[in-house]
Write a protein that holds these residues in place. Structure first.
Motif, PDB file in Angstrom:
ATOM      1  N   GLY A  91      28.616   5.354  -7.159  1.00 46.09           N
ATOM      2  CA  GLY A  91      28.266   4.905  -8.684  1.00 46.09           C
ATOM      3  C   GLY A  91      29.559   4.952  -9.315  1.00 46.09           C
ATOM      4  O   GLY A  91      30.575   5.306  -9.209  1.00 46.09           O
ATOM      5  N   ALA A  92      29.148   4.662 -10.695  1.00 45.47           N
ATOM      6  CA  ALA A  92      30.291   4.494 -11.721  1.00 45.47           C
ATOM      7  C   ALA A  92      30.945   6.030 -11.960  1.00 45.47           C
ATOM      8  O   ALA A  92      32.008   6.057 -12.192  1.00 45.47           O
ATOM      9  N   THR A  93      30.075   7.008 -11.997  1.00 44.30           N
ATOM     10  CA  THR A  93      30.570   8.395 -12.254  1.00 44.30           C
ATOM     11  C   THR A  93      29.993   9.346 -11.304  1.00 44.30           C
ATOM     12  O   THR A  93      29.992  10.515 -11.462  1.00 44.30           O
ATOM     13  N   SER A  94      29.807   8.744 -10.050  1.00 43.78           N
ATOM     14  CA  SER A  94      29.223   9.828  -8.997  1.00 43.78           C
ATOM     15  C   SER A  94      29.243   9.175  -7.762  1.00 43.78           C
ATOM     16  O   SER A  94      29.230   8.142  -7.531  1.00 43.78           O
ATOM     17  N   VAL A 216      19.195   1.524 -13.670  1.00 43.02           N
ATOM     18  CA  VAL A 216      19.747   1.827 -15.054  1.00 43.02           C
ATOM     19  C   VAL A 216      20.592   3.176 -14.914  1.00 43.02           C
ATOM     20  O   VAL A 216      20.021   3.996 -15.048  1.00 43.02           O
ATOM     21  N   GLY A 217      21.842   2.894 -15.052  1.00 43.29           N
ATOM     22  CA  GLY A 217      22.711   4.142 -14.727  1.00 43.29           C
ATOM     23  C   GLY A 217      23.709   3.732 -15.929  1.00 43.29           C
ATOM     24  O   GLY A 217      23.493   3.342 -17.007  1.00 43.29           O
ATOM     25  N   THR A 218      24.990   3.994 -15.402  1.00 39.65           N
ATOM     26  CA  THR A 218      26.284   3.817 -16.366  1.00 39.65           C
ATOM     27  C   THR A 218      26.114   2.170 -16.721  1.00 39.65           C
ATOM     28  O   THR A 218      26.202   1.965 -17.908  1.00 39.65           O
ATOM     29  N   GLY A 219      25.777   1.598 -15.716  1.00 41.05           N
ATOM     30  CA  GLY A 219      25.620   0.131 -15.895  1.00 41.05           C
ATOM     31  C   GLY A 219      23.990  -0.373 -15.465  1.00 41.05           C
ATOM     32  O   GLY A 219      23.350   0.549 -15.149  1.00 41.05           O
ATOM     33  N   ILE A 220      23.798  -1.468 -15.693  1.00 32.97           N
ATOM     34  CA  ILE A 220      22.483  -2.167 -15.276  1.00 32.97           C
ATOM     35  C   ILE A 220      22.702  -3.406 -14.305  1.00 32.97           C
ATOM     36  O   ILE A 220      23.496  -4.132 -14.373  1.00 32.97           O
ATOM     37  N   GLY A 221      22.157  -3.200 -13.050  1.00 36.67           N
ATOM     38  CA  GLY A 221      21.906  -4.174 -12.189  1.00 36.67           C
ATOM     39  C   GLY A 221      20.514  -4.255 -11.617  1.00 36.67           C
ATOM     40  O   GLY A 221      19.780  -3.439 -11.768  1.00 36.67           O
ATOM     41  N   CYS A 222      20.337  -5.178 -10.707  1.00 35.70           N
ATOM     42  CA  CYS A 222      19.243  -5.588 -10.360  1.00 35.70           C
ATOM     43  C   CYS A 222      19.156  -5.972  -8.579  1.00 35.70           C
ATOM     44  O   CYS A 222      20.052  -6.862  -8.447  1.00 35.70           O
ATOM     45  N   GLY A 223      18.622  -5.320  -7.803  1.00 29.68           N
ATOM     46  CA  GLY A 223      18.510  -5.661  -6.121  1.00 29.68           C
ATOM     47  C   GLY A 223      17.300  -6.890  -5.977  1.00 29.68           C
ATOM     48  O   GLY A 223      16.132  -6.338  -6.540  1.00 29.68           O
ATOM     49  N   ILE A 224      17.471  -7.792  -5.546  1.00 27.20           N
ATOM     50  CA  ILE A 224      16.293  -8.772  -5.157  1.00 27.20           C
ATOM     51  C   ILE A 224      16.272  -8.717  -3.920  1.00 27.20           C
ATOM     52  O   ILE A 224      17.108  -9.295  -3.062  1.00 27.20           O
ATOM     53  N   VAL A 225      14.933  -8.600  -3.307  1.00 28.26           N
ATOM     54  CA  VAL A 225      14.388  -8.626  -2.047  1.00 28.26           C
ATOM     55  C   VAL A 225      13.408  -9.731  -2.077  1.00 28.26           C
ATOM     56  O   VAL A 225      12.472  -9.682  -2.484  1.00 28.26           O
ATOM     57  N   LEU A 226      13.748 -10.855  -1.203  1.00 29.83           N
ATOM     58  CA  LEU A 226      12.757 -12.090  -0.752  1.00 29.83           C
ATOM     59  C   LEU A 226      12.634 -12.063   0.682  1.00 29.83           C
ATOM     60  O   LEU A 226      13.662 -12.288   1.184  1.00 29.83           O
ATOM     61  N   GLY A 227      11.408 -12.213   0.695  1.00 29.71           N
ATOM     62  CA  GLY A 227      11.099 -12.455   2.158  1.00 29.71           C
ATOM     63  C   GLY A 227      11.597 -11.386   3.215  1.00 29.71           C
ATOM     64  O   GLY A 227      12.212 -11.535   4.446  1.00 29.71           O
ATOM     65  N   GLY A 228      11.597 -10.318   2.568  1.00 31.41           N
ATOM     66  CA  GLY A 228      12.391  -9.087   3.548  1.00 31.41           C
ATOM     67  C   GLY A 228      13.868  -8.858   3.306  1.00 31.41           C
ATOM     68  O   GLY A 228      14.496  -8.057   4.049  1.00 31.41           O
ATOM     69  N   LYS A 229      14.447  -9.867   2.914  1.00 32.20           N
ATOM     70  CA  LYS A 229      15.936  -9.684   3.084  1.00 32.20           C
ATOM     71  C   LYS A 229      16.522  -9.727   1.643  1.00 32.20           C
ATOM     72  O   LYS A 229      15.997 -10.403   0.525  1.00 32.20           O
ATOM     73  N   VAL A 230      17.778  -9.304   1.417  1.00 33.87           N
ATOM     74  CA  VAL A 230      18.384  -9.132   0.173  1.00 33.87           C
ATOM     75  C   VAL A 230      18.732 -10.547  -0.381  1.00 33.87           C
ATOM     76  O   VAL A 230      19.445 -11.098   0.536  1.00 33.87           O
ATOM     77  N   TYR A 231      18.629 -10.998  -1.524  1.00 31.68           N
ATOM     78  CA  TYR A 231      19.230 -12.057  -1.911  1.00 31.68           C
ATOM     79  C   TYR A 231      20.517 -11.739  -2.830  1.00 31.68           C
ATOM     80  O   TYR A 231      20.430 -11.397  -3.837  1.00 31.68           O
ATOM     81  N   ARG A 232      21.804 -12.206  -2.284  1.00 30.90           N
ATOM     82  CA  ARG A 232      22.757 -11.826  -2.692  1.00 30.90           C
ATOM     83  C   ARG A 232      23.436 -13.228  -3.698  1.00 30.90           C
ATOM     84  O   ARG A 232      24.559 -13.022  -4.407  1.00 30.90           O
ATOM     85  N   GLY A 233      23.029 -14.279  -3.443  1.00 32.03           N
ATOM     86  CA  GLY A 233      23.728 -15.523  -4.148  1.00 32.03           C
ATOM     87  C   GLY A 233      24.689 -15.855  -3.322  1.00 32.03           C
ATOM     88  O   GLY A 233      25.346 -15.256  -2.301  1.00 32.03           O
ATOM     89  N   VAL A 234      25.366 -17.027  -3.747  1.00 35.46           N
ATOM     90  CA  VAL A 234      26.653 -17.641  -3.070  1.00 35.46           C
ATOM     91  C   VAL A 234      27.840 -16.692  -3.278  1.00 35.46           C
ATOM     92  O   VAL A 234      28.484 -16.537  -2.131  1.00 35.46           O
ATOM     93  N   ALA A 235      28.032 -15.851  -4.177  1.00 35.51           N
ATOM     94  CA  ALA A 235      29.429 -15.508  -4.534  1.00 35.51           C
ATOM     95  C   ALA A 235      28.877 -13.742  -4.448  1.00 35.51           C
ATOM     96  O   ALA A 235      29.790 -12.909  -4.573  1.00 35.51           O
ATOM     97  N   GLY A 236      27.638 -13.390  -4.321  1.00 31.00           N
ATOM     98  CA  GLY A 236      27.276 -11.887  -3.944  1.00 31.00           C
ATOM     99  C   GLY A 236      27.043 -11.281  -5.419  1.00 31.00           C
ATOM    100  O   GLY A 236      27.083 -10.100  -5.860  1.00 31.00           O
TER     101      GLY A 236
END
Length: 401
Positions: A91-94, A216-236
């Motif tokens: 993580g950012a701090t751990s 929601v930690g030092t930063g904020i992000g979202c993991g997306i699982v669609l059809g049982g697989k992580v959706y990362r997008g073209v560039a991650g």
């Protein structure tokens, strides 16, 4: 990891059927030959041949009678008991490092404070030291390792790419360095993607095909699982919701822009606003904490809010409302089966959850929210290492190519 704990020759998976079989035993646990054949739709002779090959390379063990279904009892098949996987969550701090069995169940783990801004050489060196510690307590045959990092990652190349809060990490060959050190395949992913996988594999979202995990930690992000697989997008960079702009004239963000969600409600933003409240005298509880500790954190905001401090509770309400507005847009767009809230700031607990739920249920379509659970992470700080290990087994159980 020292050479004494290296895995040596890696067991080879040579067919898609073997990969499916291993994945099923990982996700479902020990199964009878009959049940395996039915689930994989394999004739008996083919199943026997594939199992024999996996037993030969030490990935599978056969033994013990299965429950009777009439007639002669079948034998149970399960992953080898000595398979080990390393899961790392930076993580950012751990940082948290764990060793799991082949089913990604944590056997040993260690967590400690660690500033990701100190650079890859220092952080990865400490990761390796912690890996030695946990592996020594649960040793076996290391078949893979996975690591989650707090920034955009090229999953294909195994390296972070232009991460906003990670100076010195851009295109650093994390996968290659750790694979050389540990002598096994290594996967590198965004930390929130790993957390989403962890919750889907072993947490509150078990076996759901479509979900979003909001960290929601030092930063904020979202993991997306669609059809049982992580959706990362073209560039991650899919799921980088912390840098969605809420206000053109808002506070400065670590990414260089202004008015981002993260600049309003990340852990650093909460600490900043709490310090302002304390110094202005608008929060007695936070002023006392600042006097006693010299510095405030998001955890102090939660403690003050839980004790009835109005100003601190208002910080939680406002942050939860802003987060809820962004999550509501995701729900309308993706129509997930569950929303899971995790990360350090999620320890603000049900007061935060109530604000997010209120915003989502109010702003999203009733059809999307009618049966939508919005819940706190079940795995907590182990979500990331569990998901990283799961990703590692996915790689280790894939046909060598």
């Amino acid at each position: 990891m020292s050479s004494a704990t290296g895995s040596g020759q890696q067991p080879r998976v040579v067919s898609g059927r073997q990969s499916e079989l291993l994945g099923l035993l990982r996700d479902e646990g020990a199964m009878s030959r009959v049940a395996l054949g039915e689930r994989l739709e394999l004739p008996r002779a083919k199943l026997t041949a594939e199992l024999a090959r996996l037993v030969d390379v030490g990935l599978v063990q056969v033994g013990g009678p299965a429950a009777s279904r009439g007639g002669r009892r079948s034998t149970l098949v399960h992953l080898a008991d000595d398979l080990r996987v390393l899961g790392v969550d930076v993580g950012a701090t751990s940082v948290t490092v764990a060793v799991t069995d082949g089913r990604c169940e944590v056997l040993e783990s260690r967590s400690e404070d660690c500033d990701v801004r100190s650079g890859p050489a220092q952080v990865l060196s400490r990761v390796a030291e912690l890996a030695d510690v946990v592996y020594a307590k649960a040793s076996g045959r290391l078949i893979g390792a996975g690591i989650g990092l707090p920034g955009p990652v090229s999953f294909r190349d195994g390296m972070p790419v232009a991460p906003p809060i990670m100076p010195g990490w851009d295109r650093y060959p994390v996968r290659d360095e750790l694979a050389g050190r540990w002598g096994c395949p290594v996967t590198v992913d965004n930390d929130v993607n790993a957390m989403a996988l962890g919750e889907r594999h072993a947490g509150v979202a078990r076996s759901l095909e479509d979900l979003i995990f909001v960290k929601v930690g030092t930063g904020i992000g979202c993991g997306i699982v669609l059809g049982g697989k992580v959706y990362r997008g073209v560039a991650g960079t899919a799921g980088d919701i912390g840098h969605i702009r809420l206000d053109d004239f808002g506070p400065a963000c670590a990414c260089g822009e202004v008015g981002c969600l993260e600049a309003y409600f990340g852990g650093s933003a909460l600490a900043r606003d709490a310090t302002t409240l304390a110094r202005s005298g608008r929060s007695v509880a936070l002023a006392t904490a600042l006097h006693d500790k010299g510095v405030l954190t998001a955890e102090d905001v939660g403690t003050a809010a839980a004790a009835g401090d109005f100003a601190a509770a208002n910080l939680v309400r406002e942050g939860g409302r802003r987060l809820g507005h962004v999550v509501a847009s995701l729900v309308s767009f993706l129509n997930p089966g569950m929303v899971v809230i995790g990360g350090g700031v999620s320890r603000l607990g049900h007061s935060l959850l109530a604000e997010v739920r209120s915003a989502v249920y109010r702003r999203s379509l009733p059809l999307a929210t009618g049966n939508l659970p919005i819940v706190l992470s079940e795995l907590g700080e182990l979500a990331g290492v569990t998901g990283a290990a799961w990703s590692a087994t996915d790689r280790a159980f894939s046909p060598a190519g």
